[in-house]
Design an enzyme around this catalytic site. Structure first.
Site, PDB file in Angstrom:
ATOM      1  N   LYS A  92      61.461 -39.386  34.988  1.00 29.32           N
ATOM      2  CA  LYS A  92      60.767 -37.969  34.721  1.00 29.32           C
ATOM      3  C   LYS A  92      62.577 -37.008  34.665  1.00 29.32           C
ATOM      4  CE  LYS A  92      58.576 -33.999  34.943  1.00 29.32           C
ATOM      5  NZ  LYS A  92      59.544 -32.548  35.023  1.00 29.32           N
ATOM      6  N   HIS A 140      64.860 -25.176  42.660  1.00 33.52           N
ATOM      7  CA  HIS A 140      64.151 -24.833  41.575  1.00 33.52           C
ATOM      8  C   HIS A 140      63.125 -23.963  41.726  1.00 33.52           C
ATOM      9  CE1 HIS A 140      61.637 -26.584  38.920  1.00 33.52           C
ATOM     10  NE2 HIS A 140      60.670 -26.513  39.483  1.00 33.52           N
ATOM     11  N   ASP A 181      62.190 -37.616  16.711  1.00 34.49           N
ATOM     12  CA  ASP A 181      61.003 -36.983  17.921  1.00 34.49           C
ATOM     13  C   ASP A 181      60.755 -38.140  19.141  1.00 34.49           C
ATOM     14  OD1 ASP A 181      58.264 -38.842  18.128  1.00 34.49           O
ATOM     15  OD2 ASP A 181      58.491 -40.091  16.212  1.00 34.49           O
ATOM     16  N   GLU A 189      60.894 -25.396  31.757  1.00 32.88           N
ATOM     17  CA  GLU A 189      60.488 -25.571  32.784  1.00 32.88           C
ATOM     18  C   GLU A 189      61.583 -25.778  33.362  1.00 32.88           C
ATOM     19  OE1 GLU A 189      60.464 -30.650  34.350  1.00 32.88           O
ATOM     20  OE2 GLU A 189      60.129 -29.037  36.364  1.00 32.88           O
TER      21      GLU A 189
HETATM   22  P1  HMG Z   1      73.139 -24.096  43.376  1.00 29.49           P
HETATM   23  O1  HMG Z   1      74.046 -25.029  44.525  1.00 29.49           O
HETATM   24  O2  HMG Z   1      72.590 -22.586  44.011  1.00 29.49           O
HETATM   25  O3  HMG Z   1      73.923 -23.027  41.747  1.00 29.49           O
HETATM   26  O4  HMG Z   1      72.586 -24.812  42.302  1.00 29.49           O
HETATM   27  P2  HMG Z   1      74.749 -22.121  42.061  1.00 29.49           P
HETATM   28  O5  HMG Z   1      73.845 -20.117  42.616  1.00 29.49           O
HETATM   29  O6  HMG Z   1      75.763 -22.377  42.575  1.00 29.49           O
HETATM   30  O7  HMG Z   1      75.653 -22.243  40.731  1.00 29.49           O
HETATM   31  C1  HMG Z   1      76.096 -23.336  40.692  1.00 29.49           C
HETATM   32  C2  HMG Z   1      76.212 -23.411  38.974  1.00 29.49           C
HETATM   33  O8  HMG Z   1      75.056 -24.352  38.714  1.00 29.49           O
HETATM   34  C3  HMG Z   1      76.313 -22.283  38.503  1.00 29.49           C
HETATM   35  O9  HMG Z   1      77.854 -21.877  38.306  1.00 29.49           O
HETATM   36  C4  HMG Z   1      75.622 -22.836  36.959  1.00 29.49           C
HETATM   37  O10 HMG Z   1      76.721 -23.567  35.742  1.00 29.49           O
HETATM   38  C5  HMG Z   1      74.677 -23.225  36.937  1.00 29.49           C
HETATM   39  P3  HMG Z   1      78.098 -20.301  37.286  1.00 29.49           P
HETATM   40  O11 HMG Z   1      77.863 -20.990  35.572  1.00 29.49           O
HETATM   41  O12 HMG Z   1      77.477 -19.500  38.118  1.00 29.49           O
HETATM   42  O13 HMG Z   1      79.723 -20.867  37.310  1.00 29.49           O
HETATM   43  N1  HMG Z   1      73.141 -22.536  37.680  1.00 29.49           N
HETATM   44  C6  HMG Z   1      73.186 -21.675  36.251  1.00 29.49           C
HETATM   45  N2  HMG Z   1      72.915 -21.526  35.431  1.00 29.49           N
HETATM   46  C7  HMG Z   1      71.675 -21.273  34.108  1.00 29.49           C
HETATM   47  N3  HMG Z   1      71.156 -20.596  34.772  1.00 29.49           N
HETATM   48  C8  HMG Z   1      70.845 -20.058  36.074  1.00 29.49           C
HETATM   49  C9  HMG Z   1      71.491 -21.042  37.534  1.00 29.49           C
HETATM   50  N4  HMG Z   1      71.745 -21.277  38.881  1.00 29.49           N
HETATM   51  C10 HMG Z   1      72.959 -22.189  39.242  1.00 29.49           C
HETATM   52  N5  HMG Z   1      70.103 -19.868  36.852  1.00 29.49           N
HETATM   53  C11 HMG Z   1      70.412 -25.391  41.067  1.00 29.49           C
HETATM   54  C12 HMG Z   1      71.123 -24.168  42.203  1.00 29.49           C
HETATM   55  C13 HMG Z   1      69.426 -25.006  40.432  1.00 29.49           C
HETATM   56  C14 HMG Z   1      71.423 -25.986  39.311  1.00 29.49           C
HETATM   57  C15 HMG Z   1      70.336 -26.682  42.066  1.00 29.49           C
HETATM   58  O14 HMG Z   1      69.940 -26.871  43.071  1.00 29.49           O
HETATM   59  C16 HMG Z   1      69.686 -27.732  41.743  1.00 29.49           C
HETATM   60  O15 HMG Z   1      70.285 -28.803  40.085  1.00 29.49           O
HETATM   61  N6  HMG Z   1      68.723 -28.548  41.679  1.00 29.49           N
HETATM   62  C17 HMG Z   1      68.053 -29.552  41.009  1.00 29.49           C
HETATM   63  C18 HMG Z   1      67.324 -28.786  40.110  1.00 29.49           C
HETATM   64  C19 HMG Z   1      66.642 -29.998  39.295  1.00 29.49           C
HETATM   65  O16 HMG Z   1      66.408 -31.278  38.900  1.00 29.49           O
HETATM   66  N7  HMG Z   1      65.439 -29.102  38.319  1.00 29.49           N
HETATM   67  C20 HMG Z   1      64.955 -29.957  37.641  1.00 29.49           C
HETATM   68  C21 HMG Z   1      63.389 -29.557  37.710  1.00 29.49           C
HETATM   69  S1  HMG Z   1      62.964 -30.209  38.931  1.00 29.49           S
HETATM   70  C22 HMG Z   1      61.856 -32.185  38.773  1.00 29.49           C
HETATM   71  O17 HMG Z   1      61.106 -31.938  37.578  1.00 29.49           O
HETATM   72  C23 HMG Z   1      62.474 -33.665  38.307  1.00 29.49           C
HETATM   73  C24 HMG Z   1      62.642 -34.781  40.060  1.00 29.49           C
HETATM   74  O18 HMG Z   1      61.610 -34.161  40.363  1.00 29.49           O
HETATM   75  C25 HMG Z   1      63.255 -35.542  39.408  1.00 29.49           C
HETATM   76  C26 HMG Z   1      63.932 -36.084  40.908  1.00 29.49           C
HETATM   77  O19 HMG Z   1      62.519 -36.499  41.663  1.00 29.49           O
HETATM   78  O20 HMG Z   1      64.365 -37.542  40.489  1.00 29.49           O
HETATM   79  C27 HMG Z   1      63.298 -33.700  40.631  1.00 29.49           C
END
Ligand code: HMG
Length: 425
Positions: free
Chosen positions: A262, A377, A278, A83
């Site tokens: 989730k 995301h 597991d 994901e």
């Molecule tokens: P941002 O502020 O745009 O990130 O957040 P950034 O570009 O400023 O980067 C900050 C740091 O984030 C980076 O530091 C990395 O540590 C990490 P740096 O390395 O640059 O010093 N980071 C990454 N690491 C690896 N590859 C990348 C990358 N981009 C940032 N490409 C971010 C962007 C996606 C982190 C933020 O918007 C976020 O945390 N969003 C939440 C995403 C999420 O929860 N995804 C899970 C899937 S959705 C789901 O299924 C679950 C859910 O339904 C659960 C719920 O409802 O509770 C949401």
């Protein structure tokens, strides 16, 4: 003590460069470095030993979440997930939580429970008493059935009974040391079941381990300083209060609780899977634990502490994982995962896993209560959509840029944008 590693721009590197960085930091044995460099997969003959009717192997992306601070040790945490944004979210949250003091974890216990369900009991009270009197004999029989765990310092520790409808259920609690213990428990339970039938004058319906591992609980906590929520102090306070409310919502509404959990399991499964454990057992344990008081609830709690002006998070989960046994020694990729973590013992690994669940939950709640989940995301999902639409490597940057700005951002849009890009060239 595991020190912090300076992984300059780890997320911006190519996979080959990341592998070189890992080798340079001596996180991997030389055999495992070679294995990663060759990008070899699980050998087919090994796959065929692990399960039945094998025709191939299914590969998934294997990533690393850098520098997760747990009790002052820095872990390089392997994640396997299909994901987008899960690894980015875990990295992001771990970074902020490190700057706020890191995760604190505590293992409450580590024993596995199994059960023998007796029925056709003539006199439940008499049967219960007879089993109580024979407790030592029954524990001895269980331990004799699996002497190797006793030699390692573990073994059957206690036994108790409960009446439920027409059943008299006998529970056995076993210290499984480094193993998850399914085979161990099942062997012990089958060994005591015929003796139980005699002692209780009853029939045994089944003898089996329980995945509801309430004697393998682990708690992870963390604090987040307000300045990492927003540079604006007032906005940060509002966000902290919204995260607290989001946590409350997951306590009272099952539709939200299921999604909340989730999100936690996004982080848990990713490391449980890569360490050869597991994940179905962990999933069922966590979901059962989420309704321990009769209602399914969010597994984590977040509070804004007005005195310390910090957001505080807590997550307790059953985490009966292993570092030995099952397929752990067979799958070379799993060995690499254990190497990256510094080959922790099962108790330490269980704590790392729960901390990653809390990290994942924090990132999701922060996004949900702030700019919404789609912004971060979907930015990362754009790459998957572009690839699915058939984009070549060179076409990716432009297509992703256009896709992020487009609505709706879906495969159809990706295909039509790709067509326009190709027509223009
Ligand atoms: P941002 O502020 O745009 O990130 O957040 P950034 O570009 O400023 O980067 C900050 C740091 O984030 C980076 O530091 C990395 O540590 C990490 P740096 O390395 O640059 O010093 N980071 C990454 N690491 C690896 N590859 C990348 C990358 N981009 C940032 N490409 C971010 C962007 C996606 C982190 C933020 O918007 C976020 O945390 N969003 C939440 C995403 C999420 O929860 N995804 C899970 C899937 S959705 C789901 O299924 C679950 C859910 O339904 C659960 C719920 O409802 O509770 C949401």
């Amino acid at each position: 003590m595991k020190s912090k590693i300076n992984w300059t721009a780890f997320s911006k590197k190519e996979p080959e460069e990341r592998i070189a960085m890992l080798s340079e930091k001596m996180l991997l044995s030389s055999a495992n470095q070679d294995y990663l460099k060759k990008q070899a997969l699980l050998p087919l003959d090994v796959a065929n030993q692990m399960t039945e009717n094998v025709i191939g192997r299914l590969a998934l992306p294997f990533s690393l979440v850098p520098n997760v601070n747990i009790n002052g040790d820095y872990y390089q945490v392997p994640f396997v997930t299909e994901e987008p944004s899960v690894v980015a979210a875990a990295s992001y949250a771990s970074k902020i939580i490190d700057k706020s003091g890191g995760f604190k974890t505590k293992l409450q216990n580590r024993q596995m429970i199994g059960q023998v369900a007796l029925y056709h009991c003539d006199d439940l009270v008499k049967s219960k008493m007879a089993i109580k009197e024979a407790e030592k004999l029954l524990l001895d029989i269980a331990n004799q059935a699996y002497p190797s765990i006793v030699k390692r310092g573990g073994g059957a520790k206690s036994l108790w009974t409960e009446e439920k409808d027409e059943f008299l259920i006998v529970y056995l609690s076993v210290d499984t040391q480094e193993a998850m213990g399914a085979n161990m428990l099942n062997t012990m339970l089958e060994a005591i079941s015929s003796e139980l039938e005699k002692i209780a004058h009853a029939d045994s319906l089944m003898a089996i381990l329980s995945n509801y591992a309430t004697e393998s609980l682990v708690t992870a906590t963390c604090e987040v300083r307000l300045n990492y929520l927003s540079r604006n102090k007032e906005e940060a306070k509002i966000l902290a209060k919204k995260i607290e409310l989001a946590s409350k919502l997951a306590q009272v509404d099952i539709y939200r609780a299921t999604t909340h959990n989730k999100g936690i399991l996004n982080g848990i499964d990713a490391i449980v899977l890569t360490t050869g454990n597991d994940w179905r057992a962990i999933e069922s344990a966590c979901h059962a634990f989420a309704c321990k008081d009769g209602q399914y609830r969010g597994l984590s709690q977040w509070q804004f502490n007005t005195k310390t002006q910090k957001l505080e998070g807590q997550l307790t989960l059953p985490m009966p994982i292993a570092t030995k046994g099952g397929s752990i020694g067979l799958n070379p990729s799993v060995q690499i995962a254990h190497d990256c973590l510094g080959n922790p013992k099962a108790k330490e690994l269980a704590q790392i896993i729960v901390a990653m669940g809390l990290a994942q939950n924090f990132a999701a709640l922060k996004a949900l209560t702030n700019q919404g989940i789609q912004a971060g995301h979907m930015k990362l999902q754009a790459k998957s959509l572009a690839l699915l639409a058939g984009a070549q490597h060179a076409e990716l940057p432009l297509l992703m840029k256009q896709l992020i700005k487009s609505k709706p951002m879906n495969l159809e849009t990706a295909k039509s944008l790709l067509e326009s890009i190709r027509n223009e060239n």
